[in-house]
Write a protein that holds these residues in place. Sequence first.
Motif, mmCIF file in Angstrom:
data_model
loop_
_atom_site.group_PDB
_atom_site.id
_atom_site.type_symbol
_atom_site.label_atom_id
_atom_site.label_comp_id
_atom_site.label_asym_id
_atom_site.label_seq_id
_atom_site.Cartn_x
_atom_site.Cartn_y
_atom_site.Cartn_z
ATOM 1 N N ARG A 187 49.314 -37.806 -15.290
ATOM 2 C CA ARG A 187 49.808 -36.235 -14.516
ATOM 3 C C ARG A 187 49.130 -35.274 -14.897
ATOM 4 N NH1 ARG A 187 51.473 -32.365 -13.997
ATOM 5 N NH2 ARG A 187 53.302 -31.462 -13.139
ATOM 6 N N SER A 188 48.534 -35.080 -16.334
ATOM 7 C CA SER A 188 47.705 -34.810 -17.417
ATOM 8 C C SER A 188 45.873 -34.539 -17.277
ATOM 9 C CB SER A 188 47.691 -34.026 -18.751
ATOM 10 O OG SER A 188 49.710 -33.669 -19.048
ATOM 11 N N ASN A 189 45.908 -35.448 -16.845
ATOM 12 C CA ASN A 189 44.019 -35.212 -17.084
ATOM 13 C C ASN A 189 43.835 -36.281 -15.679
ATOM 14 O OD1 ASN A 189 41.679 -36.258 -16.736
ATOM 15 N ND2 ASN A 189 41.146 -36.871 -19.192
ATOM 16 N N LEU A 190 43.006 -35.988 -14.332
ATOM 17 C CA LEU A 190 42.791 -35.634 -13.403
ATOM 18 C C LEU A 190 41.060 -37.038 -13.260
ATOM 19 C CD1 LEU A 190 42.450 -33.079 -10.712
ATOM 20 C CD2 LEU A 190 44.590 -34.203 -11.254
ATOM 21 N N PRO B 159 52.166 -32.594 -21.047
ATOM 22 C CA PRO B 159 52.904 -33.303 -20.777
ATOM 23 C C PRO B 159 54.370 -32.516 -20.092
ATOM 24 C CG PRO B 159 51.751 -35.004 -22.293
ATOM 25 C CD PRO B 159 51.395 -33.615 -22.325
ATOM 26 N N ILE B 160 54.806 -31.794 -20.943
ATOM 27 C CA ILE B 160 56.211 -31.362 -21.244
ATOM 28 C C ILE B 160 56.076 -29.915 -20.245
ATOM 29 C CG2 ILE B 160 56.660 -30.503 -23.362
ATOM 30 C CD1 ILE B 160 59.363 -31.465 -21.061
ATOM 31 N N LEU B 161 55.310 -29.637 -21.171
ATOM 32 C CA LEU B 161 54.711 -27.811 -20.464
ATOM 33 C C LEU B 161 54.896 -28.286 -18.359
ATOM 34 C CD1 LEU B 161 52.611 -26.414 -22.740
ATOM 35 C CD2 LEU B 161 54.335 -26.571 -22.744
ATOM 36 N N ASP B 162 53.987 -29.502 -18.459
ATOM 37 C CA ASP B 162 53.478 -29.874 -16.898
ATOM 38 C C ASP B 162 54.346 -30.087 -15.784
ATOM 39 O OD1 ASP B 162 50.524 -29.132 -17.070
ATOM 40 O OD2 ASP B 162 50.390 -30.990 -17.675
ATOM 41 N N ARG B 163 55.896 -30.796 -16.972
ATOM 42 C CA ARG B 163 56.872 -30.836 -16.063
ATOM 43 C C ARG B 163 57.863 -30.205 -15.775
ATOM 44 N NH1 ARG B 163 54.340 -36.231 -17.874
ATOM 45 N NH2 ARG B 163 55.158 -37.812 -16.376
ATOM 46 N N ALA B 164 58.161 -28.915 -17.226
ATOM 47 C CA ALA B 164 59.146 -28.539 -17.042
ATOM 48 C C ALA B 164 59.169 -27.533 -16.931
ATOM 49 C CB ALA B 164 59.758 -29.081 -18.514
ATOM 50 N N ILE B 165 58.045 -26.292 -17.225
ATOM 51 C CA ILE B 165 58.100 -24.833 -17.484
ATOM 52 C C ILE B 165 57.099 -24.139 -15.812
ATOM 53 C CG2 ILE B 165 56.346 -22.849 -17.790
ATOM 54 C CD1 ILE B 165 58.129 -23.275 -19.709
ATOM 55 N N LYS B 166 58.220 -24.069 -15.402
ATOM 56 C CA LYS B 166 57.907 -22.676 -13.687
ATOM 57 C C LYS B 166 58.222 -21.704 -14.146
ATOM 58 C CE LYS B 166 57.787 -26.428 -11.655
ATOM 59 N NZ LYS B 166 57.278 -27.524 -12.433
ATOM 60 N N PHE B 167 57.693 -20.926 -13.747
ATOM 61 C CA PHE B 167 57.257 -19.624 -13.679
ATOM 62 C C PHE B 167 59.356 -18.994 -13.329
ATOM 63 C CE2 PHE B 167 57.412 -14.927 -11.720
ATOM 64 C CZ PHE B 167 56.988 -14.217 -13.090
ATOM 65 N N ASP B 168 60.118 -19.498 -13.197
ATOM 66 C CA ASP B 168 60.939 -19.529 -12.954
ATOM 67 C C ASP B 168 62.187 -19.702 -13.903
ATOM 68 O OD1 ASP B 168 61.266 -17.506 -10.765
ATOM 69 O OD2 ASP B 168 61.125 -19.002 -9.387
ATOM 70 N N THR B 169 61.624 -20.498 -14.956
ATOM 71 C CA THR B 169 62.357 -21.268 -16.165
ATOM 72 C C THR B 169 62.020 -20.094 -16.789
ATOM 73 O OG1 THR B 169 60.540 -22.829 -15.954
ATOM 74 C CG2 THR B 169 61.695 -22.227 -18.124
ATOM 75 N N ASP B 170 64.359 -20.013 -17.003
ATOM 76 C CA ASP B 170 64.087 -19.266 -17.582
ATOM 77 C C ASP B 170 64.525 -19.296 -19.505
ATOM 78 O OD1 ASP B 170 66.719 -20.243 -19.810
ATOM 79 O OD2 ASP B 170 67.951 -19.996 -18.646
#
Lengths: 246, 246
Positions: A187-190, B159-170
Amino acid sequence: MTYCVGILVREGLVMIADTRTNAGLDNIATFRKLNVINRPGERVIAVATAGNLAISQSIVSQVTEGLENPETGEIETFENTPSMFKAAQLLGRAVREVYRLDGRMLEQKNLAFDCTMLLAGQIKGGRLRLFMIYSAGNFIEATADTPYLQIGEHKYGKPILDRAIKFDTDLQDALKIGLISMDSTMRSNLGVGMPIDLAVIPRDKIDAELVHRIEPGEPYFHDLRERWSAALRQAHQNIPRPPYGI
Amino acid sequence: MTYCVGILVREGLVMIADTRTNAGLDNIATFRKLNVINRPGERVIAVATAGNLAISQSIVSQVTEGLENPETGEIETFENTPSMFKAAQLLGRAVREVYRLDGRMLEQKNLAFDCTMLLAGQIKGGRLRLFMIYSAGNFIEATADTPYLQIGEHKYGKPILDRAIKFDTDLQDALKIGLISMDSTMRSNLGVGMPIDLAVIPRDKIDAELVHRIEPGEPYFHDLRERWSAALRQAHQNIPRPPYGI
């Protein structure tokens, strides 16, 4: 890039490897990095490689053709090494032989002699063992305290192993957690990619119960990836918000 | 080692930094890596640093003492830069000034000129922005597509940032997810450690709503770590076992 993980639990061993290689982002290919020799009842040996592909392929070829054991004078291959420790020493000698042949020219080109390997298996009369061989030809062995070893791009997939793998984890869960670790890495390294090769070797059976390639789109792995992503999102939602009054 | 993350969402910005430094495993210390300048209604600027501590402290001191802007001839500090873009340029010039002073001697000692920084904030009349400044003094900016930037030991917490952070995250969730990312990093790399400094800057408020240090044993963060570990274990238990018949 590469990611391979070996997990040695009470019930047996799991080894998982991706198949993506790259010589730059514009030169991606698929190569098998996990090789299994299975002679049921006599020996089962799995080798996974990471690093420079020319080096790792040469090492595997050296071992396949056989190298002289300096103590006995005999030509050794994985087909006749008497123990897993001797197999690890053989692989280390192959690393050093390839370094002798190619190392100086690589250094002249400012290329690192970059190769690490996982070696695992069981030979009749001995126990199931898991080793990591370094580019100097020396090696370490997994123990009950730290029952997994990783090579290649190891960081993304390490948090789940640190938290979920114990020596008493059962073999099916070890395989599942290993696949989650692989998913986190991809997921994090292509540079780490499908298909995924895996081998499962139950302890004292001296037989690879499962040697399997997960192709893109395989339903179980696709489902595992979706569920893991959803579970991570859910997991943080179940944690209370910070109390800092923002 | 160091881990710092900046997260820029619609509602505002979160910046989190650990405080551990090490000159070898046998020389561990605590240094503040996150500095906040807060002039409510006028400007709020946060800087986090990673890399060689002597370099990053010199850079911060250069900016604090002021550097001449070659275009205007004026002495600039973070107290008077007219925009965040100009603040990023100022920080980049400070990097280059320290390189001019120390770079050659470091190279003679075979030491890398190793320094990256996060710079974020809002100056009256401008928008809230988040930059990452490289050791060459150039920089990139976070956008809505990739609303977070990391420096230091970034892989374990990605990995947690990739999955959970979006610009609309509060904003509260962004802080919570940032703390989970920090926890994942500390769990796998002993070079990243407590206490943790954090700053929260709501968009268009031009005021740091929260500047806080989480000390070891703080109940909320302790609870977050426990819950996250438990949730990860639970998450994989809820995934079906592999169907491969082992």
